[in-house]
Design a protein around this motif. Structure first.
Motif, PDB file in Angstrom:
ATOM      1  N   PRO A  43      33.192  18.900  50.954  1.00 36.34           N
ATOM      2  CA  PRO A  43      32.092  19.302  51.839  1.00 36.34           C
ATOM      3  C   PRO A  43      30.846  18.465  51.600  1.00 36.34           C
ATOM      4  CG  PRO A  43      32.250  20.809  49.985  1.00 36.34           C
ATOM      5  CD  PRO A  43      33.360  19.813  49.829  1.00 36.34           C
TER       6      PRO A  43
ATOM      7  N   LEU B 200      26.979  13.833  52.283  1.00 33.79           N
ATOM      8  CA  LEU B 200      27.171  12.543  51.620  1.00 33.79           C
ATOM      9  C   LEU B 200      28.553  11.984  51.967  1.00 33.79           C
ATOM     10  CD1 LEU B 200      26.271  11.632  48.009  1.00 33.79           C
ATOM     11  CD2 LEU B 200      28.568  11.225  48.818  1.00 33.79           C
TER      12      LEU B 200
ATOM     13  N   SER C  75      30.519  12.930  54.502  1.00 36.87           N
ATOM     14  CA  SER C  75      30.623  12.655  55.951  1.00 36.87           C
ATOM     15  C   SER C  75      30.014  11.304  56.261  1.00 36.87           C
ATOM     16  CB  SER C  75      29.874  13.697  56.777  1.00 36.87           C
ATOM     17  OG  SER C  75      30.127  14.968  56.311  1.00 36.87           O
TER      18      SER C  75
ATOM     19  N   LYS D  24      18.315  25.351  52.241  1.00 36.65           N
ATOM     20  CA  LYS D  24      18.640  25.354  53.670  1.00 36.65           C
ATOM     21  C   LYS D  24      17.855  26.411  54.446  1.00 36.65           C
ATOM     22  CE  LYS D  24      21.811  22.078  53.286  1.00 36.65           C
ATOM     23  NZ  LYS D  24      21.718  20.746  53.885  1.00 36.65           N
TER      24      LYS D  24
ATOM     25  N   VAL E  73      28.656  27.590  54.114  1.00 44.15           N
ATOM     26  CA  VAL E  73      29.710  26.960  53.310  1.00 44.15           C
ATOM     27  C   VAL E  73      29.437  27.214  51.826  1.00 44.15           C
ATOM     28  CG1 VAL E  73      30.866  24.772  52.775  1.00 44.15           C
ATOM     29  CG2 VAL E  73      29.932  25.173  55.078  1.00 44.15           C
TER      30      VAL E  73
ATOM     31  N   VAL F  85      34.863  25.675  57.517  1.00 47.26           N
ATOM     32  CA  VAL F  85      35.795  25.722  58.650  1.00 47.26           C
ATOM     33  C   VAL F  85      36.413  24.343  58.803  1.00 47.26           C
ATOM     34  CG1 VAL F  85      34.609  27.565  59.907  1.00 47.26           C
ATOM     35  CG2 VAL F  85      33.901  25.195  60.257  1.00 47.26           C
TER      36      VAL F  85
ATOM     37  N   ASP G 138      15.166  18.910  53.105  1.00 47.78           N
ATOM     38  CA  ASP G 138      16.538  18.421  53.222  1.00 47.78           C
ATOM     39  C   ASP G 138      16.479  16.901  53.313  1.00 47.78           C
ATOM     40  OD1 ASP G 138      19.254  18.704  53.515  1.00 47.78           O
ATOM     41  OD2 ASP G 138      19.142  20.062  55.229  1.00 47.78           O
TER      42      ASP G 138
ATOM     43  N   ASN H  96      20.115  16.057  56.725  1.00 46.88           N
ATOM     44  CA  ASN H  96      20.733  17.126  57.497  1.00 46.88           C
ATOM     45  C   ASN H  96      21.573  16.545  58.635  1.00 46.88           C
ATOM     46  OD1 ASN H  96      20.962  19.314  59.732  1.00 46.88           O
ATOM     47  ND2 ASN H  96      20.554  20.389  57.815  1.00 46.88           N
ATOM     48  N   LEU H  97      22.812  16.259  58.292  1.00 49.93           N
ATOM     49  CA  LEU H  97      23.720  15.642  59.262  1.00 49.93           C
ATOM     50  C   LEU H  97      24.258  16.636  60.265  1.00 49.93           C
ATOM     51  CD1 LEU H  97      25.588  13.068  57.041  1.00 49.93           C
ATOM     52  CD2 LEU H  97      23.749  12.707  58.678  1.00 49.93           C
TER      53      LEU H  97
END
Ligand SMILES: O=P(O)(O)OC[C@H]1O[C@H](O[C@H]2O[C@H](CO)[C@@H](O)[C@H](O)[C@H]2O)[C@H](O)[C@@H](O)[C@@H]1O
Ligand code: UDP
Length: 846
Positions: A42, A45, A47, A297, A327, A369, A391, A394-395
């Motif tokens: 997750p 970074l 992604s 967040k 998550v 998910v 943040d 924040n992708l």
């Protein structure tokens, strides 16, 4: 999942890249004895990095997400990971204190402006120190794995706050390794960062990298000011300069691979999920939140704002739903466990207040998910709600935009996320701490007309498409490569030691020599921490030999200094030389009058105010001193406690900019140990042409200089003086028109017989320039210190046997004449005024 690597297809030609991050892009889960399943890890970074590395032969080094102790199991997992180009770092027992402790319990809150948590006084096994030690140990374990896999020429790209010691360890292992480091989180203000024990070591370590990258200008600004404040190094537009070494610091905003999201939204599986979601929420607008359940967040703030929105807009209560994917993350860090409880409490309260048997306003899911379902959620949502308190980027907000081609929903985005800077044009920016503002933004988003939604979406979609993860990686790599070539060139260009013997021989064989010498740090007595008096004084050891040198009829000596006329008069009034004060603004032969090229109407109103500030800081910084001239002020803290001096210098500049010089036409120069403010004007280089013209004119010189030695401890901005003569060697421009007989100032131009000659007849090998104690200089050569100047001046003074004789005769004579003529405060006339009076420009054609 298979990590793509296009470089494989191109054979072994592509450069190798080792991407090192705490987390590998896949995390392992044990499925049986020596067997593992691998899932995508997750977080943004991973992604971001997945979209990057096509043009490199990339290998990943990182923690595999599980603790493995058995050697056979380690081997089995390593083999599975190798197929995906991943190399595991097994952290063993160090992991807890390193990851849960130092990384996420100490560094993470500091980086996100949440303050340093209290150390638990009862847990002596887990102190700041033990966690810090574990952190360093873990970084060494990363190094060991890199070393086992490193091949010459590999680039190593280190990621994030987990690996702040790695650049240092890598460079210690092999200084030639190309090292980049990128911070995915924000960098805090220096006021926050400076609370961190071990703050300096961490900064020093990352500064050993060749390139440092951050998501936004804000973070770069904080980083540079933190380095200048804490380490006392110099911050420039390029990065950080420390003892001549530059660490490049730049902004590289990360992105996503937008096509991957766009493609996935069109897959039948996604379409089906989108339809199901639409049906489930039919008649309702969907607000979506996707965050790791992290304190940064702002999930509680999001819920409070949503609660307020429902309170104030009863008509929306059964027409809107907030779906929050929370998550799970860092479950072993106490703060995260507390957050989970807090959030669950809020969800219960809000659903209790506004829910009914058939509908709940908040759908909170404590899970991750799968990718297709995530895309379906993004595509279904009407509003994306991002309320990060701070943040890195924040992708999630980018991913939402990429999936909204059909719907054109609205992004409500925290201004404290890095993404706020890139998607601010299309998003509704909010302060997440202000629940009223967020609640209003929710309403605005839900009711926004289609046309405006479309316009906003278009702006964001375009940005997300262009500023992709690939572009981010390419940009970083290309700057890293350019930067390395530059520093390799710089290394090659380190000047040689002054070849004294050759210079002295050439000096003695030439007929008309020019010596340009700086004062401070060149002719001044060396100061040490013991020196009591901070007045600038000629080194007593130089007195005799300097006089002999100046009395040599074949040698013209010019002292070119930032100092004012008083200081030069006081120190050199008895020498047979030229004095160029204030960088050449004022010029005199020691027995003559000062002349100046200073414009008569120059505005010097700022000087008195600035002087007060200089005095204030001098008084409060033991062993610092300042020099004031008519047009400049220089504060020097070389002999003060250097760290304190640097901090004071920074504060001094703030005071100056805020007050005395805010509207003044001045240049501010921050030297290595000095702050200089001077009226906007010429540099030493441009003054040099004028000075030479004046000397040639006033000496009625008719033969050109055939030897030039230029030596000093000049500020970087004044170093052009060295190159001034280089360019004269390449293409001589300096010529001078003079009279056959020296005219008095009353002679009219018509009566003069003009003779034109070149001021310089300088062969390359007869020009010597030397900087004192610098390695990065425009001078051809260096000499170590002002001690060496004493020796050198002596050698020059006795180098020419013919003129040595002349010296002994003329010395006392010159001394008497000078004393009779010298007036300490002589009147100033301007170069230009003189030129006009004489009907003679005395000018040099350049
Ligand atoms: O690895 P974890 O401890 O589970 O945390 C996940 C990642 O969180 C952080 O991500 C950051 O990187 C994103 C991409 O640059 C950025 O958009 C986001 O704002 C950051 O929070 C952390 O920095 C990573 O190291 C973690 O892997
Ligand atoms: O169940 C999920 C939900 C989201 N994400 C991904 O987690 C990343 C979150 O990145 P972001 O930059 O928003 O924040 P970070 O978690 O890195 O602080 C995004 O790429 C999401 O696609 C995920 O892996 N699993």
């Amino acid at each position: 999942m298979m990590l793509r690597n296009d470089a494989d297809a191109c054979g072994g030609e592509t450069p190798r890249l080792l991407v090192v991050a705490n987390r590998l892009p896949v995390s392992a889960k044990k499925t049986g004895e020596n067997s593992w399943s691998l899932e995508m890890s997750p977080g943004g970074l991973v992604s971001g990095l997945l979209g990057v590395t096509a043009q490199f032969d990339t290998k990943w080094v990182g923690w595999p997400g599980v603790d493995v102790n058995d050697e056979a199991e380690k081997d089995a997992l390593s083999q599975s990971l190798a197929k995906m180009k991943c190399i595991p770092v097994f952290l063993g027992e160090v992991f807890d204190q390193y990851y849960n402790g130092y990384c996420n319990g100490i560094l993470w809150p500091i980086l996100h402006h949440m303050g340093l948590p209290q150390e638990d006084p009862h847990d002596t096994n887990k102190t700041f120190q033990t966690q810090y030690d574990a952190y360093k140990k873990a970084n060494r374990m990363f190094l060991d794995v890199i070393v086992q896999n490193y091949q010459e020429g590999d680039i190593v790209w280190c990621h994030d706050y987990h690996l702040m010691f790695l650049p240092k360890y890598l460079k210690e292992y092999n200084n030639k390794i190309k090292v980049g480091w990128f911070l995915h989180s924000p960098f805090p203000s220096s006021e926050v960062y400076k609370t961190l024990p071990s703050r300096s070591e961490l900064l020093r370590s990352i500064l050993t990298a060749d390139l440092l990258g951050f998501h936004t200008y804000d973070f770069v600004k904080h980083f540079i000011s933190t380095c200048t404040r804490i380490l006392g190094v110099e911050g420039t537009h390029e990065g950080i300069v420390d003892q001549g070494r530059v660490t490049r610091v730049a902004v590289f905003p990360i992105g996503i691979d937008p096509d991957r999201f766009i493609r996935t939204c069109k897959l039948p599986e996604a379409t089906q999920q989108i339809n199901e979601l639409k049906e489930k929420f039919s008649g309702k607008k969907v607000i979506l939140g996707v965050d790791r359940l992290d304190t940064i967040k702002g999930i509680p703030q999001k819920y409070l704002a949503f609660e307020k929105f429902l309170e104030e807009n009863p008509n929306w209560r059964d027409k809107v739903v907030l779906v929050q994917i929370a998550v799970p993350t860092r479950n072993d860090v106490p703060e995260y466990r507390k957050l989970k409880k807090q959030v669950h409490g809020l969800v219960g309260r809000i659903n209790g207040r506004f829910g009914s048997v058939s509908s709940l306003p908040i759908h909170h899911l404590d899970c991750s998910v799968d990718f297709t379902y995530l895309c379906a959620l993004y595509a279904t949502a009407d509003v994306m709600l991002v309320t990060s308190l701070r943040d890195g980027m924040n992708l999630v907000s980018y991913e939402f935009v990429a999936c909204q081609e059909a719907k054109k929903g609205v992004l409500v985005l925290s201004e404290f996320a890095g993404a706020g800077q890139s998607l601010g044009a299309g998003a509704l920016l909010v302060n997440p701490w202000d629940v009223t503002e967020v609640s209003s933004a929710i309403e605005e988003a839900l009711t926004m007309p289609a046309e405006e939604r479309e316009k906003r979406h278009r702006a964001n979609f375009q940005y997300v498409n262009i500023h992709s993860a690939k572009k981010w990686g390419d940009d970083f790599m290309s700057v890293l490569n350019d930067n390395i070539s530059e520093s390799e060139m710089q290394l090659r260009e380190i000047p040689l030691e002054l070849p004294q013997q050759d210079m002295i021989q050439r000096y003695s064989q030439s007929n008309n020599r020019l010596i340009i010498v700086g004062f401070y740090g060149t002719l001044t007595a060396p100061m040490s921490s013991e020196t009591k008096e901070m007045d600038l004084k000629l080194n007593p050891e130089l007195k005799g030999t300097l006089r002999a040198l100046c009395n040599d009829p074949k040698t013209t000596v010019v002292v070119l200094s930032r100092s004012g006329r008083d200081i030069l008069d006081k120190n050199f009034g008895k020498y047979n030389m030229w004095l160029a004060a204030e960088n050449g603004r004022f010029l005199k032969y020691s027995t003559g009058e000062w002349v100046t090229n200073m414009p008569q109407n120059m505005n010097l109103d700022w000087v008195d105010g600035a002087k007060n500030v200089f005095k204030y800081f001098t008084d409060r910084t033991p062993r610092s001193f300042f020099e004031a001239t008519e047009t400049s002020l220089v504060w020097n803290y070389e002999y003060a406690d250097v760290e304190f001096g640097r901090a004071q210098a920074r504060d001094m500049l703030q005071y100056l900019w805020a007050g005395p010089i805010s509207n003044a036409s001045v240049d501010v120069v921050r030297g290595n140990h000095s702050v200089e403010v001077h009226a906007v004007g010429e540099t030493k280089e441009t003054e040099m042409g004028r000075i030479l013209g004046e000397i040639v004119h006033r000496k009625s010189m008719t033969t050109p200089f055939d030897f030039v030695f230029c030596i000093g401890n000049f500020l970087e901005k004044d170093e052009d003086i060295y190159t001034f003569f280089e360019s004269e060697i390449l293409s001589p421009k300096l010529s001078h028109e003079t009279r056959s007989k020296s005219p008095s100032s009353n002679h009219s131009l018509k009566k003069k017989k003009k003779v034109s000659f070149n001021v310089l007849d300088l062969k390359k090998e007869n020009y010597f320039s030397a900087a004192i104690g610098q390695t990065h200089t425009k001078a051809r050569y260096v000499i170590h210190s002002s001690h060496d100047v004493v020796d050198l001046v002596h050698k020059l003074a006795v180098a020419d046997p013919t003129t040595r004789m002349t010296n002994s005769f003329s010395d006392s004579e010159i001394y008497k004449t000078r004393n009779a003529n010298a007036s300490s405060k002589s009147s100033i006339s301007s170069f230009r005024r003189k030129e006009l009076e004489n009907g003679d420009t005395g000018q040099i054609d350049m």
